[in-house]
Design a protein around this motif. Structure first.
Motif, PDB file in Angstrom:
ATOM      1  N   GLU A  66       0.803  -1.217   0.000  1.00 35.97           N
ATOM      2  CA  GLU A  66       0.000   0.000   0.000  1.00 35.97           C
ATOM      3  C   GLU A  66       0.845   1.280   0.000  1.00 35.97           C
ATOM      4  O   GLU A  66       0.685   2.123  -0.887  1.00 35.97           O
ATOM      5  N   PRO A  67       1.767   1.450   0.953  1.00 41.27           N
ATOM      6  CA  PRO A  67       2.575   2.678   0.899  1.00 41.27           C
ATOM      7  C   PRO A  67       3.456   2.745  -0.347  1.00 41.27           C
ATOM      8  O   PRO A  67       3.718   3.837  -0.866  1.00 41.27           O
ATOM      9  N   LEU A  68       3.901   1.609  -0.809  1.00 46.72           N
ATOM     10  CA  LEU A  68       4.780   1.602  -1.985  1.00 46.72           C
ATOM     11  C   LEU A  68       4.035   2.135  -3.211  1.00 46.72           C
ATOM     12  O   LEU A  68       4.580   2.895  -4.010  1.00 46.72           O
ATOM     13  N   ARG A  69       2.768   1.742  -3.332  1.00 46.23           N
ATOM     14  CA  ARG A  69       2.003   2.175  -4.487  1.00 46.23           C
ATOM     15  C   ARG A  69       1.522   3.616  -4.318  1.00 46.23           C
ATOM     16  O   ARG A  69       1.558   4.402  -5.247  1.00 46.23           O
ATOM     17  N   LYS A  70       1.080   3.954  -3.111  1.00 45.76           N
ATOM     18  CA  LYS A  70       0.571   5.310  -2.854  1.00 45.76           C
ATOM     19  C   LYS A  70       1.671   6.357  -2.913  1.00 45.76           C
ATOM     20  O   LYS A  70       1.543   7.381  -3.571  1.00 45.76           O
ATOM     21  N   HIS A  71       2.756   6.094  -2.167  1.00 43.09           N
ATOM     22  CA  HIS A  71       3.778   7.127  -2.023  1.00 43.09           C
ATOM     23  C   HIS A  71       4.814   7.092  -3.130  1.00 43.09           C
ATOM     24  O   HIS A  71       5.349   8.114  -3.525  1.00 43.09           O
ATOM     25  N   MET A  72       5.147   5.910  -3.623  1.00 40.82           N
ATOM     26  CA  MET A  72       6.244   5.830  -4.576  1.00 40.82           C
ATOM     27  C   MET A  72       5.757   5.549  -5.982  1.00 40.82           C
ATOM     28  O   MET A  72       6.560   5.510  -6.918  1.00 40.82           O
ATOM     29  N   GLY A  73       4.447   5.328  -6.116  1.00 38.22           N
ATOM     30  CA  GLY A  73       3.858   5.139  -7.430  1.00 38.22           C
ATOM     31  C   GLY A  73       4.383   3.912  -8.166  1.00 38.22           C
ATOM     32  O   GLY A  73       4.480   3.913  -9.395  1.00 38.22           O
ATOM     33  N   LEU A  74       4.713   2.876  -7.423  1.00 40.18           N
ATOM     34  CA  LEU A  74       5.201   1.662  -8.084  1.00 40.18           C
ATOM     35  C   LEU A  74       4.031   0.897  -8.703  1.00 40.18           C
ATOM     36  O   LEU A  74       2.896   0.995  -8.243  1.00 40.18           O
ATOM     37  N   SER A  75       4.326   0.136  -9.729  1.00 41.72           N
ATOM     38  CA  SER A  75       3.304  -0.740 -10.302  1.00 41.72           C
ATOM     39  C   SER A  75       3.119  -1.924  -9.372  1.00 41.72           C
ATOM     40  O   SER A  75       3.920  -2.158  -8.465  1.00 41.72           O
ATOM     41  N   LYS A  76       2.046  -2.684  -9.622  1.00 40.72           N
ATOM     42  CA  LYS A  76       1.763  -3.829  -8.772  1.00 40.72           C
ATOM     43  C   LYS A  76       2.950  -4.792  -8.713  1.00 40.72           C
ATOM     44  O   LYS A  76       3.330  -5.295  -7.666  1.00 40.72           O
ATOM     45  N   LYS A  77       3.529  -5.001  -9.883  1.00 39.93           N
ATOM     46  CA  LYS A  77       4.622  -5.965  -9.973  1.00 39.93           C
ATOM     47  C   LYS A  77       5.855  -5.472  -9.213  1.00 39.93           C
ATOM     48  O   LYS A  77       6.468  -6.220  -8.435  1.00 39.93           O
ATOM     49  N   GLN A  78       6.183  -4.197  -9.446  1.00 40.47           N
ATOM     50  CA  GLN A  78       7.347  -3.616  -8.759  1.00 40.47           C
ATOM     51  C   GLN A  78       7.131  -3.643  -7.248  1.00 40.47           C
ATOM     52  O   GLN A  78       8.046  -3.970  -6.477  1.00 40.47           O
ATOM     53  N   ALA A  79       5.898  -3.278  -6.841  1.00 35.84           N
ATOM     54  CA  ALA A  79       5.594  -3.228  -5.411  1.00 35.84           C
ATOM     55  C   ALA A  79       5.751  -4.606  -4.790  1.00 35.84           C
ATOM     56  O   ALA A  79       6.265  -4.751  -3.676  1.00 35.84           O
ATOM     57  N   LYS A  80       5.325  -5.617  -5.527  1.00 34.59           N
ATOM     58  CA  LYS A  80       5.416  -6.965  -4.987  1.00 34.59           C
ATOM     59  C   LYS A  80       6.879  -7.382  -4.808  1.00 34.59           C
ATOM     60  O   LYS A  80       7.261  -7.946  -3.773  1.00 34.59           O
ATOM     61  N   ALA A  81       7.690  -7.047  -5.818  1.00 28.05           N
ATOM     62  CA  ALA A  81       9.113  -7.387  -5.725  1.00 28.05           C
ATOM     63  C   ALA A  81       9.753  -6.697  -4.530  1.00 28.05           C
ATOM     64  O   ALA A  81      10.532  -7.291  -3.768  1.00 28.05           O
ATOM     65  N   ARG A  82       9.384  -5.421  -4.351  1.00 29.60           N
ATOM     66  CA  ARG A  82       9.935  -4.658  -3.232  1.00 29.60           C
ATOM     67  C   ARG A  82       9.452  -5.223  -1.889  1.00 29.60           C
ATOM     68  O   ARG A  82      10.204  -5.276  -0.918  1.00 29.60           O
ATOM     69  N   ALA A  83       8.192  -5.653  -1.844  1.00 33.80           N
ATOM     70  CA  ALA A  83       7.632  -6.215  -0.612  1.00 33.80           C
ATOM     71  C   ALA A  83       8.401  -7.473  -0.210  1.00 33.80           C
ATOM     72  O   ALA A  83       8.736  -7.673   0.968  1.00 33.80           O
ATOM     73  N   VAL A  84       8.701  -8.315  -1.180  1.00 32.07           N
ATOM     74  CA  VAL A  84       9.464  -9.536  -0.903  1.00 32.07           C
ATOM     75  C   VAL A  84      10.840  -9.165  -0.359  1.00 32.07           C
ATOM     76  O   VAL A  84      11.325  -9.725   0.631  1.00 32.07           O
ATOM     77  N   GLU A  85      11.442  -8.157  -0.997  1.00 33.68           N
ATOM     78  CA  GLU A  85      12.751  -7.678  -0.570  1.00 33.68           C
ATOM     79  C   GLU A  85      12.710  -7.200   0.880  1.00 33.68           C
ATOM     80  O   GLU A  85      13.605  -7.501   1.676  1.00 33.68           O
ATOM     81  N   LEU A  86      11.638  -6.439   1.208  1.00 29.26           N
ATOM     82  CA  LEU A  86      11.518  -5.885   2.552  1.00 29.26           C
ATOM     83  C   LEU A  86      11.343  -6.979   3.606  1.00 29.26           C
ATOM     84  O   LEU A  86      11.962  -6.934   4.668  1.00 29.26           O
ATOM     85  N   LEU A  87      10.508  -7.971   3.287  1.00 30.26           N
ATOM     86  CA  LEU A  87      10.301  -9.049   4.258  1.00 30.26           C
ATOM     87  C   LEU A  87      11.584  -9.829   4.473  1.00 30.26           C
ATOM     88  O   LEU A  87      11.876 -10.291   5.573  1.00 30.26           O
ATOM     89  N   GLU A  88      12.350  -9.954   3.422  1.00 26.80           N
ATOM     90  CA  GLU A  88      13.638 -10.630   3.541  1.00 26.80           C
ATOM     91  C   GLU A  88      14.560  -9.819   4.455  1.00 26.80           C
ATOM     92  O   GLU A  88      15.230 -10.358   5.318  1.00 26.80           O
ATOM     93  N   LEU A  89      14.526  -8.501   4.243  1.00 22.55           N
ATOM     94  CA  LEU A  89      15.360  -7.582   5.024  1.00 22.55           C
ATOM     95  C   LEU A  89      15.077  -7.699   6.514  1.00 22.55           C
ATOM     96  O   LEU A  89      15.982  -7.655   7.341  1.00 22.55           O
ATOM     97  N   VAL A  90      13.807  -7.851   6.879  1.00 19.91           N
ATOM     98  CA  VAL A  90      13.467  -7.937   8.299  1.00 19.91           C
ATOM     99  C   VAL A  90      13.500  -9.368   8.815  1.00 19.91           C
ATOM    100  O   VAL A  90      13.085  -9.643   9.927  1.00 19.91           O
ATOM    101  N   GLY A  91      13.975 -10.283   7.986  1.00 23.31           N
ATOM    102  CA  GLY A  91      14.238 -11.632   8.480  1.00 23.31           C
ATOM    103  C   GLY A  91      13.036 -12.548   8.529  1.00 23.31           C
ATOM    104  O   GLY A  91      12.933 -13.379   9.419  1.00 23.31           O
TER     105      GLY A  91
END
Lengths: 328, 335
Positions: B120-145
């Motif tokens: 949600e914040p990725l799409r609202k604030h950074m204007g990412l597409s669904k696909k980009q947002a999903k990739a970033r979300a996976v990255e973030l969850l990995e980052l937090v372990g």
């Protein structure tokens, strides 16, 4: 206090407390939450046994089962030599004054519609045949004992702060001169400066009235302060039981070691040099504990045998009890 | 704050009042502090000391009414947050300034999947597409372990444990690369072994991502292990602030000193009797005209009852609001 000749006030053997899980429209019994699974310990008169562990480890269930607030699944509980695990109805009721409880949340455990005087008098009215004047005198005495002004008897719980409310709960628990009190996280809901006040009060009362406490808490530093001996629970079982200094100075069970190393110390120079044992993952569900040792899924020193056999809870040469295959 | 650095957040003279039926509650009284880039500022205090309200007011998260910000300014990236419109605020919150709250169960929405809430914040604030947002979300969850993050995106909050939920909250807060992260008692609801995991994660992430963190807690142990600088609050005011080692080794305010003495420890010397701070925290129903700690203070003097001490800046960057001078044991020279 650890004198062998004293007879324990409370003796718990192989206590089991399972809560059934029912499923489907037929409410079929499909399994059990093994909240307390085969624990044994003794408490000597005048002693404080600390029972520590993380949320869901079964420490509160153990406390409630011991007071027979539940019908236990198995095992034996002896209070002053009397078997209470199977006691029912009137016999159990007559025993209630001997064992009382102090609850965690003084907000939830005090009836908001009763005055403080009525709350403290309730156990007296239930169990004793006192005249009104005698009851009032006893209430006043109890208010003094816990450091509340007698003028407050007509007030309601919401008019008090958290620490004062906990004092009301303590006064109620003391009303019938119990010998044994289960303190279930009595300070968890209080601010640090107030915690110390309540703990000091509990210690002072213990000394004066010769009380015996089972002090249930997740706060390891406070337990170190108040307890004489400490039992550490993990997923329904006691993994280590030892004298306070023994346990804190040289914990033997890998879980105790990890738990103690995880407690943050209010000292930056200690914090920066401390060796932490970080546990991976989360506590498994007590409805479906792992095979073998309950801690085997997270233990940093796990061996093959740990995944097959349940380690026995047995006494080491130095008097402490540990349930771990590493001790073999 | 280290000398010379330009603060990323500069709070001056913040005053927050709650209007209730029983009258006004002065929850925050003339609070001023700043935050350096990359710094971890610990804020300690008991319930009602105003620590959460301070942080909520400086990013406009308090509902008004009943809350009202009477005075003050909060400079962030050259602009005063308190003067921003609702829209401008919304653009900052969750993107430039992230938050992590105490209870991860109530701050995650139970009816949306975790993946949706991170994207949600990725799409609202950074204007990412669904696909980009999903990739970033996976990255973030990995980052937090969170192990094996991709399939877990479709899971709902109740399918995560407490510690994992807090990791998800941190992932959401970090989603848009905030400059400042405000963490309000983020580990209080967690067990100690899980708390240790989260603290380790934050230590690791702050250096990796280079953000400034404000960490609110009542646990001095947590602060000792994680903060660069500590601010102690009492009765809606800052009573002391200093670099972490300085504060613990040389506390100057009687409240800080008493607080440190009441704490039992697991490794240090065991005390026979705990020190206590007698009495109760003050009611905040009136604008204080005296020191809020006076009634409980062992060093209280006449002047404490007639004046509210302002901040004294001492050697280096140690601030204390007290008329009593800990080094001489006497009243401070009026300055």
């Amino acid at each position: 206090m650890l004198d062998k000749s004293t007879t324990p006030i409370l003796k718990v053997q192989n206590l089991k407390m399972y809560f059934p899980i029912y499923k489907g429209i037929m409410r079929r019994h499909v399994g059990n939450v093994m909240a307390v699974d085969d624990i044994s310990f003794e408490i000597n008169p005048g002693e404080t046994l600390g029972l520590v562990g993380e949320s869901g480890c079964g420490k509160s269930s153990a406390g409630r089962a011991i007071l027979r607030l539940y019908d236990i699944t198995g095992g034996s509980i002896q209070l002053e030599g009397i078997e209470i695990s199977t006691m029912k109805g009137d016999a159990l009721r007559r025993l209630r004054p001997e064992m009382q409880m102090i609850f965690q949340d003084p907000q939830a455990s005090l009836n908001p519609r009763m005055t403080v005087g009525a709350i403290i008098a309730e156990p007296l009215n239930e169990h004793k045949n006192l005249t009104k004047a005698e009851t009032q005198a006893r209430v006043n005495e109890l208010m003094d004992a816990v450091g509340l002004s007698r003028d407050f008897t007509k007030r309601f719980p919401h008019e008090f702060s958290g620490g004062q409310r906990q004092r009301i709960g303590i006064a109620r628990a003391l009303a019938l001169n119990p010998k044994f009190i289960v303190c279930d996280e009595p300070i968890a809901a209080l601010d640090v400066s107030i915690q110390a006040q309540v703990v000091n009060l509990l210690e002072e009362l213990q000394e004066r009235l010769g009380l015996t406490y089972l002090f249930i808490s997740h706060d390891l530093s406070m337990v170190r302060h108040i307890a004489d001996r400490v039992a550490v629970m993990y997923l329904g079982k006691i993994v280590e039981l030892a004298g306070r200094d023994q346990l804190y100075d040289s914990p033997q069970h890998p879980y105790t070691q990890a738990l103690l190393s995880a407690v943050p110390e209010p000292d930056p120079s200690v914090e920066s040099t401390r060796q932490r044992i970080l546990l991976e993952g989360d506590v498994p569900s007590p409805a479906n504990p792992p095979k073998g040792c309950n801690f085997s899924t997270r233990c940093p020193r796990v061996m093959d045998i740990c995944k097959i056999d349940v380690p026995e809870f047995k006494q080491l040469t130095d008097g402490r009890y540990v349930a771990c295959h590493l001790m073999e | 704050m280290p000398d010379g650095a330009v603060p990323i957040l500069d709070v001056t003279d913040l005053k927050t009042v709650f209007k209730t039926r029983g009258g006004e509650v002065h929850a925050v009284n003339s609070v001023s502090f700043d935050l350096a880039p990359g710094e971890l500022l610990g804020v300690v205090g008991e319930s009602g000391s105003g620590k959460s309200v301070t942080m909520m007011s400086l990013i406009g998260l308090l509902p008004s009414p009943p809350a009202e910000i009477r005075a003050g300014s909060v400079m962030f990236e050259g602009r005063d947050i308190l003067k921003m419109t609702a829209n401008e605020l919304r653009n900052i919150r969750g993107s430039r300034i992230g938050f992590v709250f105490q209870d991860p169960m109530t701050s995650l929405n139970p009816v949306f999947s975790v993946g949706f809430q991170i994207m949600e914040p990725l799409r609202k604030h950074m204007g990412l597409s669904k696909k980009q947002a999903k990739a970033r979300a996976v990255e973030l969850l990995e980052l937090v372990g969170i192990p094996d993050p991709e399939p877990r995106l479709a899971d709902y909050p109740h399918q995560f444990s407490g510690g994992m939920r807090q990791r998800v909250m941190i992932a959401i807060a970090l989603a848009c690369d905030p400059k400042v992260l405000i963490a309000d008692e983020p580990t209080t609801a967690l067990d100690v072994t899980i708390q240790a995991q989260i603290l380790e994660l934050v230590r690791e992430l702050r250096h990796k991502l280079g953000m400034a963190i404000i960490w609110i807690t009542h646990d001095l142990g947590v602060i000792a292990g994680i903060a660069d600088r500590v601010m102690v609050m009492y009765g809606g005011q800052i009573v002391e602030q200093a670099p972490v080692r300085e504060l613990f080794s040389n506390p100057l305010h009687p409240y800080t000193r008493a607080l440190l003495e009441t704490l039992p420890s697991v490794t240090g010397q065991r005390t026979e009797k705990l020190m206590t701070i007698e009495g109760q925290p003050p009611s905040l129903s009136a604008q204080p005209t005296s020191c809020p700690f006076k009634a409980r203070c062992s060093k209280a003097m006449d002047i404490c009852g007639t004046q509210n001490p302002s901040i004294f800046r001492l050697s280096g960057s140690h601030d204390v609001a007290c008329f009593w001078d800990a080094t001489t044991g006497k009243a401070r020279d009026a300055g």
